[in-house]
Design a protein around this motif. Sequence first.
Motif, PDB file in Angstrom:
ATOM      1  N   LEU A  11       0.909  -1.270   0.090  1.00 27.05           N
ATOM      2  CA  LEU A  11       0.091  -0.032   0.022  1.00 27.05           C
ATOM      3  C   LEU A  11       0.865   1.156  -0.093  1.00 27.05           C
ATOM      4  O   LEU A  11       0.793   2.139  -0.741  1.00 27.05           O
ATOM      5  CB  LEU A  11      -1.030   0.100   1.236  1.00 27.05           C
ATOM      6  CG  LEU A  11      -2.075  -1.006   1.061  1.00 27.05           C
ATOM      7  CD1 LEU A  11      -2.692  -1.068   2.657  1.00 27.05           C
ATOM      8  CD2 LEU A  11      -3.159  -0.533   0.240  1.00 27.05           C
ATOM      9  N   ALA A  12       1.872   1.248   0.894  1.00 29.38           N
ATOM     10  CA  ALA A  12       2.718   2.339   0.762  1.00 29.38           C
ATOM     11  C   ALA A  12       3.499   2.726  -0.316  1.00 29.38           C
ATOM     12  O   ALA A  12       3.919   3.869  -0.751  1.00 29.38           O
ATOM     13  CB  ALA A  12       3.767   2.470   2.366  1.00 29.38           C
ATOM     14  N   GLU A  13       3.890   1.650  -1.138  1.00 36.24           N
ATOM     15  CA  GLU A  13       4.713   1.911  -2.402  1.00 36.24           C
ATOM     16  C   GLU A  13       3.806   2.297  -3.326  1.00 36.24           C
ATOM     17  O   GLU A  13       4.224   2.991  -4.121  1.00 36.24           O
ATOM     18  CB  GLU A  13       5.431   0.359  -2.678  1.00 36.24           C
ATOM     19  CG  GLU A  13       6.542  -0.022  -1.862  1.00 36.24           C
ATOM     20  CD  GLU A  13       7.134  -1.324  -2.283  1.00 36.24           C
ATOM     21  OE1 GLU A  13       6.396  -1.994  -3.255  1.00 36.24           O
ATOM     22  OE2 GLU A  13       8.065  -2.038  -1.979  1.00 36.24           O
ATOM     23  N   CYS A  14       2.499   2.047  -3.408  1.00 33.73           N
ATOM     24  CA  CYS A  14       1.841   2.569  -4.418  1.00 33.73           C
ATOM     25  C   CYS A  14       1.158   3.891  -4.116  1.00 33.73           C
ATOM     26  O   CYS A  14       1.122   4.933  -4.814  1.00 33.73           O
ATOM     27  CB  CYS A  14       0.469   1.681  -4.519  1.00 33.73           C
ATOM     28  SG  CYS A  14      -0.974   2.176  -5.822  1.00 33.73           S
ATOM     29  N   PHE A  15       0.744   4.335  -2.789  1.00 35.08           N
ATOM     30  CA  PHE A  15       0.013   5.283  -2.426  1.00 35.08           C
ATOM     31  C   PHE A  15       0.775   6.539  -1.724  1.00 35.08           C
ATOM     32  O   PHE A  15       0.558   7.495  -1.573  1.00 35.08           O
ATOM     33  CB  PHE A  15      -1.370   5.320  -1.653  1.00 35.08           C
ATOM     34  CG  PHE A  15      -2.335   4.134  -2.429  1.00 35.08           C
ATOM     35  CD1 PHE A  15      -2.920   4.704  -3.585  1.00 35.08           C
ATOM     36  CD2 PHE A  15      -2.513   2.951  -2.115  1.00 35.08           C
ATOM     37  CE1 PHE A  15      -3.694   4.019  -4.339  1.00 35.08           C
ATOM     38  CE2 PHE A  15      -3.413   2.159  -2.868  1.00 35.08           C
ATOM     39  CZ  PHE A  15      -4.041   2.819  -4.012  1.00 35.08           C
ATOM     40  N   ASP A  18       1.889   8.736   3.759  1.00 28.97           N
ATOM     41  CA  ASP A  18       1.061  10.118   4.363  1.00 28.97           C
ATOM     42  C   ASP A  18      -0.095  10.273   3.226  1.00 28.97           C
ATOM     43  O   ASP A  18      -0.747  11.707   3.619  1.00 28.97           O
ATOM     44  CB  ASP A  18       1.961  11.067   4.408  1.00 28.97           C
ATOM     45  CG  ASP A  18       2.981  11.023   5.295  1.00 28.97           C
ATOM     46  OD1 ASP A  18       2.875  10.380   6.337  1.00 28.97           O
ATOM     47  OD2 ASP A  18       4.101  11.372   5.292  1.00 28.97           O
ATOM     48  N   SER A  19      -0.546   9.432   2.736  1.00 29.38           N
ATOM     49  CA  SER A  19      -1.690   9.781   1.470  1.00 29.38           C
ATOM     50  C   SER A  19      -2.929   9.510   2.155  1.00 29.38           C
ATOM     51  O   SER A  19      -3.192   8.652   2.960  1.00 29.38           O
ATOM     52  CB  SER A  19      -1.444   8.844   0.271  1.00 29.38           C
ATOM     53  OG  SER A  19      -1.947   7.534   0.498  1.00 29.38           O
ATOM     54  N   VAL A  20      -4.105  10.211   1.688  1.00 29.71           N
ATOM     55  CA  VAL A  20      -5.322  10.022   2.125  1.00 29.71           C
ATOM     56  C   VAL A  20      -5.838   8.424   1.801  1.00 29.71           C
ATOM     57  O   VAL A  20      -6.424   7.947   2.542  1.00 29.71           O
ATOM     58  CB  VAL A  20      -6.153  11.086   1.437  1.00 29.71           C
ATOM     59  CG1 VAL A  20      -7.865  10.607   1.658  1.00 29.71           C
ATOM     60  CG2 VAL A  20      -5.947  12.425   2.024  1.00 29.71           C
ATOM     61  N   SER A  21      -5.355   8.163   0.563  1.00 31.54           N
ATOM     62  CA  SER A  21      -5.780   6.598   0.116  1.00 31.54           C
ATOM     63  C   SER A  21      -5.262   5.584   1.030  1.00 31.54           C
ATOM     64  O   SER A  21      -5.680   4.593   1.492  1.00 31.54           O
ATOM     65  CB  SER A  21      -5.013   6.502  -1.287  1.00 31.54           C
ATOM     66  OG  SER A  21      -5.844   7.379  -2.141  1.00 31.54           O
ATOM     67  N   TYR A  22      -4.004   5.714   1.253  1.00 29.10           N
ATOM     68  CA  TYR A  22      -3.137   4.916   2.164  1.00 29.10           C
ATOM     69  C   TYR A  22      -4.156   4.840   3.783  1.00 29.10           C
ATOM     70  O   TYR A  22      -4.502   3.555   4.256  1.00 29.10           O
ATOM     71  CB  TYR A  22      -1.705   5.225   2.550  1.00 29.10           C
ATOM     72  CG  TYR A  22      -1.030   4.329   3.538  1.00 29.10           C
ATOM     73  CD1 TYR A  22      -0.452   3.072   3.143  1.00 29.10           C
ATOM     74  CD2 TYR A  22      -1.100   4.591   4.955  1.00 29.10           C
ATOM     75  CE1 TYR A  22       0.236   2.303   3.921  1.00 29.10           C
ATOM     76  CE2 TYR A  22      -0.492   3.789   5.705  1.00 29.10           C
ATOM     77  CZ  TYR A  22       0.182   2.638   5.054  1.00 29.10           C
ATOM     78  OH  TYR A  22       1.006   1.876   6.325  1.00 29.10           O
ATOM     79  N   SER A  23      -4.538   6.034   4.319  1.00 28.61           N
ATOM     80  CA  SER A  23      -4.911   5.894   5.514  1.00 28.61           C
ATOM     81  C   SER A  23      -6.585   5.548   5.271  1.00 28.61           C
ATOM     82  O   SER A  23      -6.790   4.868   6.396  1.00 28.61           O
ATOM     83  CB  SER A  23      -5.070   7.588   6.040  1.00 28.61           C
ATOM     84  OG  SER A  23      -3.829   8.123   6.114  1.00 28.61           O
ATOM     85  N   TRP A  73      -8.508   9.619 -10.538  1.00 27.56           N
ATOM     86  CA  TRP A  73     -10.009   9.239 -10.091  1.00 27.56           C
ATOM     87  C   TRP A  73      -9.957   9.604  -8.832  1.00 27.56           C
ATOM     88  O   TRP A  73      -9.086   9.903  -7.714  1.00 27.56           O
ATOM     89  CB  TRP A  73     -10.008   7.791 -10.232  1.00 27.56           C
ATOM     90  CG  TRP A  73     -11.488   7.406  -9.823  1.00 27.56           C
ATOM     91  CD1 TRP A  73     -12.617   7.550 -10.081  1.00 27.56           C
ATOM     92  CD2 TRP A  73     -11.661   6.433  -8.582  1.00 27.56           C
ATOM     93  NE1 TRP A  73     -13.644   6.774  -9.751  1.00 27.56           N
ATOM     94  CE2 TRP A  73     -13.161   6.340  -8.505  1.00 27.56           C
ATOM     95  CE3 TRP A  73     -10.800   5.781  -7.639  1.00 27.56           C
ATOM     96  CZ2 TRP A  73     -13.744   5.451  -7.819  1.00 27.56           C
ATOM     97  CZ3 TRP A  73     -11.645   4.763  -6.612  1.00 27.56           C
ATOM     98  CH2 TRP A  73     -12.802   4.553  -6.856  1.00 27.56           C
ATOM     99  N   SER A  74     -11.316  10.261  -8.531  1.00 21.90           N
ATOM    100  CA  SER A  74     -11.412  10.966  -7.411  1.00 21.90           C
ATOM    101  C   SER A  74     -13.130  10.524  -6.594  1.00 21.90           C
ATOM    102  O   SER A  74     -13.970  10.722  -7.623  1.00 21.90           O
ATOM    103  CB  SER A  74     -11.546  12.539  -7.600  1.00 21.90           C
ATOM    104  OG  SER A  74     -11.934  13.060  -6.332  1.00 21.90           O
ATOM    105  N   SER A  75     -12.964  10.205  -5.831  1.00 22.50           N
ATOM    106  CA  SER A  75     -14.290   9.944  -4.932  1.00 22.50           C
ATOM    107  C   SER A  75     -14.263   9.858  -3.505  1.00 22.50           C
ATOM    108  O   SER A  75     -13.089  10.050  -2.670  1.00 22.50           O
ATOM    109  CB  SER A  75     -14.533   8.128  -5.431  1.00 22.50           C
ATOM    110  OG  SER A  75     -13.628   7.406  -4.860  1.00 22.50           O
ATOM    111  N   SER A  76     -15.355   9.432  -2.901  1.00 16.77           N
ATOM    112  CA  SER A  76     -15.440   9.541  -1.370  1.00 16.77           C
ATOM    113  C   SER A  76     -14.683   8.207  -1.028  1.00 16.77           C
ATOM    114  O   SER A  76     -14.375   7.329  -1.521  1.00 16.77           O
ATOM    115  CB  SER A  76     -16.757   9.413  -0.822  1.00 16.77           C
ATOM    116  OG  SER A  76     -17.281   8.278  -1.212  1.00 16.77           O
ATOM    117  N   SER A  77     -14.195   8.515   0.183  1.00 12.43           N
ATOM    118  CA  SER A  77     -13.290   7.269   0.805  1.00 12.43           C
ATOM    119  C   SER A  77     -14.297   5.915   0.972  1.00 12.43           C
ATOM    120  O   SER A  77     -13.583   4.972   0.751  1.00 12.43           O
ATOM    121  CB  SER A  77     -12.992   7.704   2.367  1.00 12.43           C
ATOM    122  OG  SER A  77     -12.262   8.658   2.506  1.00 12.43           O
TER     123      SER A  77
END
Length: 101
Positions: A11-15, A18-23, A73-77
């Motif tokens: 996950l960290a390697e991709c996102f 400190d990213s919103v996606s990772y969190s 791409w943007s969407s809600s969590s």
Amino acid sequence: MALNQESLRKLAECFGLDSVSYSAIVSAAAKSPFLAEELDTFGRSDWVFRLGAAGAGTFANPNDKVISFDPTWSSSSNQFITVVAHELGHALLPGHGRLGI
């Protein structure tokens, strides 16, 4: 439920850590044992997450063993986590070079 180190690394390697996606993914996995198990199984596999080409969509590619995310791409969590779980399902389904669990 805590994720295994391989899941977190992928996950960290991709996102990025400190990213919103990772969190969002880590937070959702803490609340969902099913999602956590999907991510941990994925983490132990030879599949990877990647940011793909802009406009190419988000998809699982069984030939390359990649779940590719469209960086524009943007969407809600909640929508994002639903798509992550959906694509993990494609990767984890038996047959066609998938993990076969």
